[in-house]
Design an enzyme around this catalytic site. Structure first.
Site, PDB file in Angstrom:
ATOM      1  N   GLY A 221       0.893  -1.219   0.204  1.00 23.46           N
ATOM      2  CA  GLY A 221       0.162   0.135   0.023  1.00 23.46           C
ATOM      3  C   GLY A 221       0.933   1.272   0.251  1.00 23.46           C
ATOM      4  N   SER A 222       0.299   2.296   0.628  1.00 24.22           N
ATOM      5  CA  SER A 222       1.050   3.490   0.438  1.00 24.22           C
ATOM      6  C   SER A 222       2.234   3.822   1.614  1.00 24.22           C
ATOM      7  CB  SER A 222      -0.074   4.789   0.579  1.00 24.22           C
ATOM      8  OG  SER A 222      -0.489   4.500   1.967  1.00 24.22           O
ATOM      9  N   THR A 225       0.691   4.662   4.930  1.00 23.53           N
ATOM     10  CA  THR A 225       0.148   3.717   5.761  1.00 23.53           C
ATOM     11  C   THR A 225       1.189   2.656   6.202  1.00 23.53           C
ATOM     12  OG1 THR A 225      -1.928   3.911   4.555  1.00 23.53           O
ATOM     13  CG2 THR A 225      -1.799   2.039   5.699  1.00 23.53           C
ATOM     14  N   GLY A 226       2.194   2.379   5.330  1.00 22.45           N
ATOM     15  CA  GLY A 226       3.407   1.612   5.841  1.00 22.45           C
ATOM     16  C   GLY A 226       4.060   1.992   6.899  1.00 22.45           C
ATOM     17  N   GLU A 243       5.609  -3.495   1.017  1.00 26.15           N
ATOM     18  CA  GLU A 243       5.682  -3.074  -0.188  1.00 26.15           C
ATOM     19  C   GLU A 243       4.877  -1.910  -0.595  1.00 26.15           C
ATOM     20  OE1 GLU A 243       7.576  -4.567  -2.405  1.00 26.15           O
ATOM     21  OE2 GLU A 243       7.994  -6.589  -1.995  1.00 26.15           O
ATOM     22  N   CYS A 277       2.235   0.072  -8.674  1.00 24.13           N
ATOM     23  CA  CYS A 277       3.350   0.641  -7.842  1.00 24.13           C
ATOM     24  C   CYS A 277       4.506   0.760  -8.784  1.00 24.13           C
ATOM     25  CB  CYS A 277       3.524  -0.615  -6.699  1.00 24.13           C
ATOM     26  SG  CYS A 277       3.970  -2.065  -7.343  1.00 24.13           S
TER      27      CYS A 277
HETATM   28  P1  NAD Z   1      -3.328   2.420   1.282  1.00 26.68           P
HETATM   29  O1  NAD Z   1      -2.252   2.431   2.131  1.00 26.68           O
HETATM   30  O2  NAD Z   1      -4.335   3.612   1.720  1.00 26.68           O
HETATM   31  O3  NAD Z   1      -4.411   0.882   1.789  1.00 26.68           O
HETATM   32  C1  NAD Z   1      -3.415  -0.077   1.786  1.00 26.68           C
HETATM   33  C2  NAD Z   1      -4.361  -1.101   2.741  1.00 26.68           C
HETATM   34  O4  NAD Z   1      -3.932  -0.628   4.076  1.00 26.68           O
HETATM   35  C3  NAD Z   1      -5.865  -1.082   2.785  1.00 26.68           C
HETATM   36  O5  NAD Z   1      -6.297  -2.490   2.955  1.00 26.68           O
HETATM   37  C4  NAD Z   1      -6.347  -0.233   3.683  1.00 26.68           C
HETATM   38  O6  NAD Z   1      -7.405  -0.662   4.570  1.00 26.68           O
HETATM   39  C5  NAD Z   1      -5.032  -0.647   4.943  1.00 26.68           C
HETATM   40  N1  NAD Z   1      -4.863   0.238   5.753  1.00 26.68           N
HETATM   41  C6  NAD Z   1      -5.148   1.532   6.170  1.00 26.68           C
HETATM   42  N2  NAD Z   1      -4.782   2.318   7.104  1.00 26.68           N
HETATM   43  C7  NAD Z   1      -4.195   1.301   7.801  1.00 26.68           C
HETATM   44  C8  NAD Z   1      -3.412   1.194   9.231  1.00 26.68           C
HETATM   45  N3  NAD Z   1      -3.410   2.342   9.814  1.00 26.68           N
HETATM   46  N4  NAD Z   1      -2.895   0.119   9.391  1.00 26.68           N
HETATM   47  C9  NAD Z   1      -2.866  -0.794   8.786  1.00 26.68           C
HETATM   48  N5  NAD Z   1      -3.675  -1.005   7.388  1.00 26.68           N
HETATM   49  C10 NAD Z   1      -4.128   0.194   6.971  1.00 26.68           C
HETATM   50  O7  NAD Z   1      -2.921   1.938  -0.223  1.00 26.68           O
HETATM   51  P2  NAD Z   1      -3.925   2.193  -1.492  1.00 26.68           P
HETATM   52  O8  NAD Z   1      -4.433   3.636  -1.475  1.00 26.68           O
HETATM   53  O9  NAD Z   1      -4.804   1.026  -1.198  1.00 26.68           O
HETATM   54  O10 NAD Z   1      -2.862   1.684  -2.592  1.00 26.68           O
HETATM   55  C11 NAD Z   1      -1.945   2.756  -3.352  1.00 26.68           C
HETATM   56  C12 NAD Z   1      -0.547   2.709  -2.831  1.00 26.68           C
HETATM   57  O11 NAD Z   1       0.006   1.291  -2.666  1.00 26.68           O
HETATM   58  C13 NAD Z   1       0.220   3.419  -3.705  1.00 26.68           C
HETATM   59  O12 NAD Z   1       1.023   4.187  -3.196  1.00 26.68           O
HETATM   60  C14 NAD Z   1       0.920   2.527  -4.514  1.00 26.68           C
HETATM   61  O13 NAD Z   1       2.292   2.559  -4.952  1.00 26.68           O
HETATM   62  C15 NAD Z   1       1.141   1.383  -3.389  1.00 26.68           C
HETATM   63  N6  NAD Z   1       1.219   0.094  -3.909  1.00 26.68           N
HETATM   64  C16 NAD Z   1       2.502  -0.568  -3.897  1.00 26.68           C
HETATM   65  C17 NAD Z   1       2.842  -1.542  -4.317  1.00 26.68           C
HETATM   66  C18 NAD Z   1       4.224  -2.330  -4.020  1.00 26.68           C
HETATM   67  O14 NAD Z   1       4.534  -3.375  -4.513  1.00 26.68           O
HETATM   68  N7  NAD Z   1       5.333  -1.777  -4.080  1.00 26.68           N
HETATM   69  C19 NAD Z   1       1.895  -2.679  -5.141  1.00 26.68           C
HETATM   70  C20 NAD Z   1       0.821  -1.874  -5.106  1.00 26.68           C
HETATM   71  C21 NAD Z   1       0.288  -0.499  -4.736  1.00 26.68           C
END
Ligand code: NAD
Length: 468
Positions: A221-222, A225-226, A243, A277
């Site tokens: 994810g982002s 959030t990571g 990731e 990503c």
């Molecule tokens: P996001 O971080 O908003 O959400 C990802 C997940 O995290 C969701 O399931 C969400 O419900 C959960 N989440 C939200 N808050 C949380 C918290 N406090 N603790 C734990 N989990 C929580 O990301 P998104 O908008 O769904 O995805 C887009 C982002 O993901 C982009 O920045 C993209 O580059 C990245 N991404 C990276 C890869 C990679 O392999 N590097 C792959 C796909 C997407």
């Protein structure tokens, strides 16, 4: 309209509350997902925890067979899963859309099932024997995003169970349906409790990250959030694979043929409508061929059809959600306001649609927001350079380090530049072409650890050394 259950301990969980999931092409309701709370999360973790002793103790070969059985099950439901995916994610059924994504999920499952996990003998002589064993961690929490929901869930789940762990998977609330159905199918072949699903709000992800009985979180994810995941998992010293986002740069050398490379550049940037990503997110082109590359890309873009994922001729779908749409729209507006020149596309004023035109912007401004920030959508800035050292410095001048690419007919020259790029993967004359046998992960703010291949599989284990 779809409605799937959370699967906990091999059966549908009893959850009365639900939330709506929208089809971004039509903005109509695609289905409903159960709205689990932290009490349900406790049940899911307890089920995974209870299943762990038996699952981790069975022969490794048996787990390989289970993973192969999952691949067969997904193959049997290829079309069905792709249809659910297009309904909630918006991507086209054909081309590099939903059928392709489910195909990738199957291929990754098969490849991961085929990997071996031998015991490594580090020493065997008159002074003694030293063996390195790989032991599963326990319960692994998987948290996935909305862009490639099925493929990413498979990237988390299959290596985890293949190496003897059990899983609780929480998909994005924006695209939970295809993952719920996939986990339901996995439960048709797996013992109860090995893979459990849970859907609801972001707070579930936070609770998973802090949970005492979850030994590792695999998060995609982002970056923002990571960081939260990392912080809330500190108390329990969890293992982590993160990731995260990227802002991948591509560098085009002067010997490239603009017309020849235009399709590869285009799809490197616009695969999944740029919501990938490791998509090409900034393109640096040598000044001697800059205008020709801009023209060739704009011409290629004019041949690409954007539309409803269920329309046969659609090659790109909508942006998946309003928040992301607004972000891309704002970055495009800001870029134009700061001197960026639109080659095609441009900002959208209609608030009723999630379709965004393919947008190419010529800019020489290193501080252009579209250059500095991850757009994660269908807009690409193209920047001229005269000195290759400046181009490499500009490519590296970013907090992220996921992927990169170099475009040239001289492969050795391209490789030498590739080595100087600060990122986890570099492609020559293509961008974003991941594969199951090659470790994939980001450096700097793009993440921690890798997925795929032997290294990705072993990231789901702890090392135990036995001295005899
Ligand atoms: P996001 O971080 O908003 O959400 C990802 C997940 O995290 C969701 O399931 C969400 O419900 C959960 N989440 C939200 N808050 C949380 C918290 N406090 N603790 C734990 N989990 C929580 O990301 P998104 O908008 O769904 O995805 C887009 C982002 O993901 C982009 O920045 C993209 O580059 C990245 N991404 C990276 C890869 C990679 O392999 N590097 C792959 C796909 C997407």
């Amino acid at each position: 309209m779809y409605r799937f259950d959370n699967y906990i301990n091999g059966i549908p969980a009893d959850i009365s509350a639900s939330f709506q999931v929208f089809n971004p092409s039509t903005t109509e309701i695609a289905g409903h997902a159960p709205k689990a709370d932290t009490t349900i999360l406790e049940q899911a973790v307890a089920a995974a925890h209870a299943a762990f002793p038996v699952w981790s103790a069975i022969e490794d070969q048996q787990r390989q067979q289970y993973c192969q059985a999952i691949a067969t099950k997904l193959e049997e439901h290829h079309q069905e899963l792709a249809t659910i995916l297009t309904s909630e994610q918006g991507k086209p059924m054909q081309g590099t859309g939903s059928m392709f994504e489910v195909g990738g999920a199957i291929a990754w499952t098969q490849y991961t099932a085929s990997l071996e996990m031998p015991v490594e003998v580090l020493q065997d002589d008159e002074t003694g024997k030293v063996e390195m064993h790989r032991k599963p961690i326990g319960v692994i929490g998987s948290i996935t995003p909305w862009n490639w929901p099925l493929m990413i869930a498979v990237w988390h789940i299959i290596p985890a169970i293949r190496s003897g762990n059990t899983v609780v998977c929480k998909p994005s609330p924006l695209t939970p349906l295809s993952t719920l159905r996939m986990i339901e199918l996995m439960n048709e072949v797996l013992p109860a409790g090995v893979v459990n699903s849970i859907t609801g709000g972001d707070e579930l992800g936070a609770a998973m990250s802090a949970h005492e009985q979850i030994g590792k979180i695999v998060f995609t994810g982002s970056i923002e959030t990571g960081k939260k995941v990392m912080s809330s998992s500190a108390e329990t010293l969890k293992r982590l694979t993160l990731e995260l986002g990227g802002n991948d740069a591509g560098i085009v050398l002067p010997d490239s043929d603009p017309t020849e490379i235009a399709p590869g550049l285009f799809w490197g940037a616009f695969l999944n409508n740029g919501q990938t990503c490791a998509a090409l997110k900034r393109l640096y082109v040598h000044e001697s061929i800059y205008s020709k590359v801009c023209t060739a890309l704009a011409e290629f873009a004019s041949t690409v059809t954007v539309g409803d994922g269920f329309h046969q001729d659609s090659e790109l779908g909508p942006i998946q959600n309003r928040m992301q749409f607004n972000k891309v729209n704002q970055l495009v507006k800001d870029s134009v306001n700061q001197g960026g020149k639109l080659l095609t596309g441009g900002p959208v004023s209609d608030n009723n649609t999630l379709f965004f035109p393919v947008t190419l912007i010529a800019t020489s401004n290193p501080n252009d927001p579209l250059v500095r920030e991850e757009q994660f959508g269908p807009a690409l800035p193209i920047i001229p350079y005269s000195d290759i050292n400046d181009a490499i410095a500009a490519a590296n001048d970013n907090p992220t380090g996921l992927g990169g690419s170099v475009w040239s007919t001289d492969i050795n020259a391209a490789k030498n530049i590739a080595f100087r790029m600060e990122c986890g993967s570099v492609w020559i004359n293509k961008h974003g072409a991941i594969q199951p046998n090659a470790p994939f992960g980001g450096i700097k703010s793009s993440g921690i650890g890798v997925e795929f291949g032997k290294e990705g599989l072993l990231a789901n284990t702890n090392i135990q050394v036995v001295f005899s």
